[in-house]
Scaffold this active site. Sequence first.
Site, mmCIF file in Angstrom:
data_model
loop_
_atom_site.group_PDB
_atom_site.id
_atom_site.type_symbol
_atom_site.label_atom_id
_atom_site.label_comp_id
_atom_site.label_asym_id
_atom_site.label_seq_id
_atom_site.Cartn_x
_atom_site.Cartn_y
_atom_site.Cartn_z
ATOM 1 N N CYS A 134 0.848 -1.199 0.000
ATOM 2 C CA CYS A 134 0.000 0.000 0.000
ATOM 3 C C CYS A 134 0.882 1.247 0.000
ATOM 4 O O CYS A 134 1.929 1.293 0.634
ATOM 5 C CB CYS A 134 -1.001 -0.010 1.144
ATOM 6 N N GLU A 135 0.420 2.228 -0.742
ATOM 7 C CA GLU A 135 1.219 3.438 -0.893
ATOM 8 C C GLU A 135 1.160 4.328 0.346
ATOM 9 O O GLU A 135 1.943 5.250 0.479
ATOM 10 C CB GLU A 135 0.776 4.225 -2.134
ATOM 11 N N HIS A 136 0.229 4.025 1.258
ATOM 12 C CA HIS A 136 0.121 4.853 2.465
ATOM 13 C C HIS A 136 1.122 4.444 3.529
ATOM 14 O O HIS A 136 1.680 5.287 4.223
ATOM 15 C CB HIS A 136 -1.296 4.750 3.046
ATOM 16 N N HIS A 137 1.310 3.124 3.697
ATOM 17 C CA HIS A 137 2.179 2.641 4.775
ATOM 18 C C HIS A 137 3.324 1.771 4.266
ATOM 19 O O HIS A 137 4.140 1.300 5.051
ATOM 20 C CB HIS A 137 1.357 1.816 5.785
ATOM 21 N N GLN A 175 -5.756 -0.322 -3.600
ATOM 22 C CA GLN A 175 -6.425 -1.447 -4.279
ATOM 23 C C GLN A 175 -7.344 -0.981 -5.403
ATOM 24 O O GLN A 175 -7.467 -1.633 -6.436
ATOM 25 C CB GLN A 175 -7.200 -2.265 -3.238
ATOM 26 N N HIS A 203 -5.082 -6.111 3.922
ATOM 27 C CA HIS A 203 -4.103 -5.024 4.006
ATOM 28 C C HIS A 203 -3.329 -5.113 5.312
ATOM 29 O O HIS A 203 -3.915 -5.019 6.394
ATOM 30 C CB HIS A 203 -4.822 -3.674 3.884
ATOM 31 N N CYS A 205 -1.538 -3.044 6.672
ATOM 32 C CA CYS A 205 -1.625 -1.818 7.490
ATOM 33 C C CYS A 205 -2.855 -1.838 8.393
ATOM 34 O O CYS A 205 -2.951 -1.048 9.329
ATOM 35 C CB CYS A 205 -1.604 -0.570 6.614
#
Length: 244
Positions: A134-137, A175, A203, A205
């Site tokens: 995931c690009e956030h975490h 996603q 996920h 995260c």
Amino acid sequence: MRALWSVLFGGGAARIRSTIAAMSRAAERGSSQMNVYSPSLAAASGMADVIGEDGKVVVPTEVEDAIRTLIRWSGDEPEREGLIDTPKRVARAWREYCSGYASDPGVHLSRTFEEVGGYDSVVVLRDIPFQSHCEHHMAPITGTASIAYLPRDRVVGISKLARVLHGFAQRLQVQERLTAEVAQCIQDNLNPRGVAVVIEAQHGCMTGRGVKTHGVGMVTSRMLGCFLDDASTRKEVLALMGRG
Ligand SMILES: Nc1nc2c(ncn2[C@@H]2O[C@H](COP(=O)(O)OP(=O)(O)OP(=O)(O)O)[C@@H](O)[C@H]2O)c(=O)[nH]1
Ligand SMILES: [Zn+2]
């Protein structure tokens, strides 16, 4: 984390992995020879990876330093024996996790077959396992994807649908975008009557940190062409995917 990302992957531009023997030797020798070729410059500018004499990707010094900083910030000592080689390993692991930046996944769809004995129905590749981040975490996303298309005049080798999935999954993702990119790539390259992509994933995260909630599957879908326009065709493909 943004700084770590930027040293690990530079601008995210396309890269081609190749062996450049002279450069590898210079990089391996280190010190003054490193001025001849700077791996860090290569990473930052999106040039090809350099392969060392051990056959592994040469890791730029600042990438190692960034990972050492992260280890220290996590509460451990990067100098202790067990962690000495960890920055290099982590760097190479991320090169692999994000190998999808190196090429356009659409290239896998360039070879098609027209002789299919008059077959004119839906083709489904069901429950393809994949991993992304995931690009956030930058935490793992693991799941399965089902990909279907209704050919217009040509079909593609079935493995290529999985290759397209992995090409987009081996990047930093959300996603929703992964689902849309896979569908659009097939639409653009094969011009079929329709494309359907359904992804279910967990996920990291959400499990390993933050809300710490296990066993939750996120489901996303992208329908294009006939699967979007026609409810009965959509129902048929969802049933073939085991989601009827
Ligand atoms: N829609 C969507 N959200 C995602 C995906 N991957 C991770 N997320 C979410 O991205 C959100 C980021 O929220 P932020 O509030 O900016 O970050 P955060 O403080 O770490 O959020 P928490 O995870 O709730 O602790 C979180 O809710 C994640 O669950 C994805 O693929 N799609
Ligand atoms: Zn996340």
